[in-house]
Design a protein around this motif. Sequence first.
Motif, PDB file in Angstrom:
ATOM      1  N   TRP A   1       7.192   6.218  32.047  1.00  0.00           N
ATOM      2  CA  TRP A   1       8.072   5.093  32.377  1.00  0.00           C
ATOM      3  C   TRP A   1       8.636   5.314  33.775  1.00  0.00           C
ATOM      4  CZ3 TRP A   1       8.971   0.839  29.210  1.00  0.00           C
ATOM      5  CH2 TRP A   1       8.446   0.929  27.913  1.00  0.00           C
TER       6      TRP A   1
ATOM      7  N   ASP B   1       3.252   8.666  27.517  1.00  0.00           N
ATOM      8  CA  ASP B   1       3.706   7.413  28.134  1.00  0.00           C
ATOM      9  C   ASP B   1       4.578   7.757  29.340  1.00  0.00           C
ATOM     10  OD1 ASP B   1       2.501   6.145  26.041  1.00  0.00           O
ATOM     11  OD2 ASP B   1       4.359   5.419  25.101  1.00  0.00           O
TER      12      ASP B   1
ATOM     13  N   GLN C   1      -0.235   5.046  30.415  1.00  0.00           N
ATOM     14  CA  GLN C   1      -0.368   5.540  29.037  1.00  0.00           C
ATOM     15  C   GLN C   1      -1.658   6.321  28.957  1.00  0.00           C
ATOM     16  OE1 GLN C   1       0.016   2.067  26.351  1.00  0.00           O
ATOM     17  NE2 GLN C   1       1.689   3.241  25.444  1.00  0.00           N
TER      18      GLN C   1
ATOM     19  N   LEU D   1       6.570   0.625  31.893  1.00  0.00           N
ATOM     20  CA  LEU D   1       5.597   1.577  31.357  1.00  0.00           C
ATOM     21  C   LEU D   1       4.437   1.590  32.352  1.00  0.00           C
ATOM     22  CD1 LEU D   1       4.640   3.390  29.032  1.00  0.00           C
ATOM     23  CD2 LEU D   1       3.801   1.349  27.872  1.00  0.00           C
TER      24      LEU D   1
END
Length: 722
Positions: A222, A220, A210, A207
């Motif tokens: 990734w 979010d 955010q 991650l």
Amino acid sequence: MFKKVIYLSLSISILQIGISEAQQLPIDQQYRATPTKINNLVHTKLDVRFDYTNQFLNGKEWITLQPHFYPTDSLRLDAKGMDIKQVSLVNGQQLVPLKYSYDNNSLLIKLDRNYVAKEQYTVYLDYTAKPNLLKVQGSAAINDAKGLYFINPDERAPNKPRQIWTQGETEASSAWFPTIDRPNQKTTAEISMTVLDNYVSLSNGVLSKQQKNNDGTRTDTWTMDLPHAPYLFMMAVGDFKIYQDKYNNIPVDYYLEPKYAPYAKDIFGKTPAMMDFYSKTLGVPYPWNKYAQIVCRDYVSGAMENTSATLHGEHVQKTKRELLDDNQEGTIAHELFHQWFGDLVTAESWSNLTMNESFATFGEVIWREHDGGKDRGDKSRFEKLQSYLKSTKNGKSPTLARYYYHDKEDMFDNISYAKGSLILYALKEQMGDEAFYQSLKKYLTDNSFKTGEPQQLRLAMEEVTGKDWAPYFNQWYYQGGHPILKITTRNGENSVILNVAQIQDSTVQTFQLPLAVDIYTKNGKIRQTFQLNRRNAQFMIPLPAAVEFIDIDPEKTLVGQIQIDKSDADYLYQYEHAPSFANRVGAIAYASKNPTNTISQQILTKALADTDADLAATAIQGLDLSNPAVRKSAEKTILALAEKSEASVIRASAIQKLAQTKDKKYKSLILNAVTDKSYMVIASSIMAIKSAYPDQLQQSLNRIDPDATEYLKALITELSKS
Ligand SMILES: [Zn+2]
């Protein structure tokens, strides 16, 4: 002019496709070629938003590719059931619209010019994925192929969480993002998901960012900076609690519904130890920068080894109390081993699925061996052999590497999983552990972030051991079936003569394999290994003393069946003196089928103390306590097991057995078992009460604690009827 020529050649090729299709062989006879690489994926960047009302995904994608070898001016992407809104070439800050055609399944894009090998270009796509409107067939293992699933999207079902998750294997990722959806493609990735701020998200990799938005959502991002196959892409969104564990410096996270969060460690707690064991055994460290496991509702398969983010079905989600009766350690080990075999090195095509599934299943066996001891590993192999044999007849079965099949989903069968794992185990026994694991290390290292087929494994093994393994691979990977050995023995003077006939169907190959035999005499045990290479063979073993027992294939590594006549005394002998897991099962099964025989009763009575709880529980069931002699020899032990055994399966079995006697002295024990901590024991006791003391049933049901009453409500309702 240029365009016109293209148009002409395109129409000719369409014509040719039309002709070749008309002449096509039946589907089962078509060679399944590894997908041709025209363009290769390089990087996939996604920005997705979810429309819960329509169960749509609105996506923007920047997909970077390069021609594999030959120059090309076109790109074909898999994109299932989508609305394609825009297809452009990214040219610096500019988006240059590209021509394309779309047939609801694949997107054919005409590039602005010819691109040569290794020349990268990026295409931008704006699309809507509509998985619920898709009509596709899935496999037995993955019974649906929508790719993207909305669970309880309108929150109408009470007591059910609202979740989103994906399932890519086999080729369903292209139902939520356009890609070259083939196992021999690999791409790095960056996925940005905009989700409600009270939800958590999970995807492959880390991650990396955010960001809270001012509309109650959060984005979010990734990042997966190592290449992996499109079918291993994953997303999950919902109300999950994250338990943070660790292996060395690698985060190991368990995502569970909040209700199950307190049991995260009980369910998944062995994961770091498994990562350590596999890393050390393979000599290849865990390949990814995190390992997460998430449990999702209404999952369409058992579990899926998405790269660095395994998804489990809800059966894995168990309370501490449920875990007393059962756990999903095998699945947890299986999916983890895939992170090397499947994710780091991927089966080149579905025909070569063995490079994923046989290894993952083998991974379960070696973990059981390591964690629970040799007998536990042997049990795991025994179960896999039985599950494979059940799907065969007269030794016939399809090949492991299979280039002809009806549907790619058919590859997810007992051959790719169970039989393949046993073929690997037998290979390990033949070459020795050190040679085997060094070969796996070489295979994994040479093919990291690429694909594999059995030949690459064979070549690694040949390089490590200096031996030719082609005969083994030809026999077990490229031809099907298994040997059925019918064995008869004859005692000669100071010797024993062994006749070994291969009686599998005549259409099945004749096997060449080593066969070990243990001969037991009063002076001890002698092991001999013979090389089988014909349908009928005879071997003479000189002996100093009379034969007491012959144990064929004592390590039980034969991927096949053995038929040999045995007396009841042989079964007792093997239970006592050659107690491999398979021999103990064989003896208990024989004895349970012939319960009136006194030797059977001896076997079953001894087996009450079996170190394997399932076998002890089976032995209890085999004994007939209405027989006074049996009752005399076994009753006390069964009572002790009912009262004190640690294993709930044994307590449950013993309670049922004692109830059958209808003896008053057991009444209070059976009635009180409804307060046991194990659901399995409570279930067993209420069934016993219903048959032995029906007038006590209602009162007993009232004594069950509320949690167990809820857990067993289906059974309780059933028993309360009539
Ligand atoms: Zn698997």
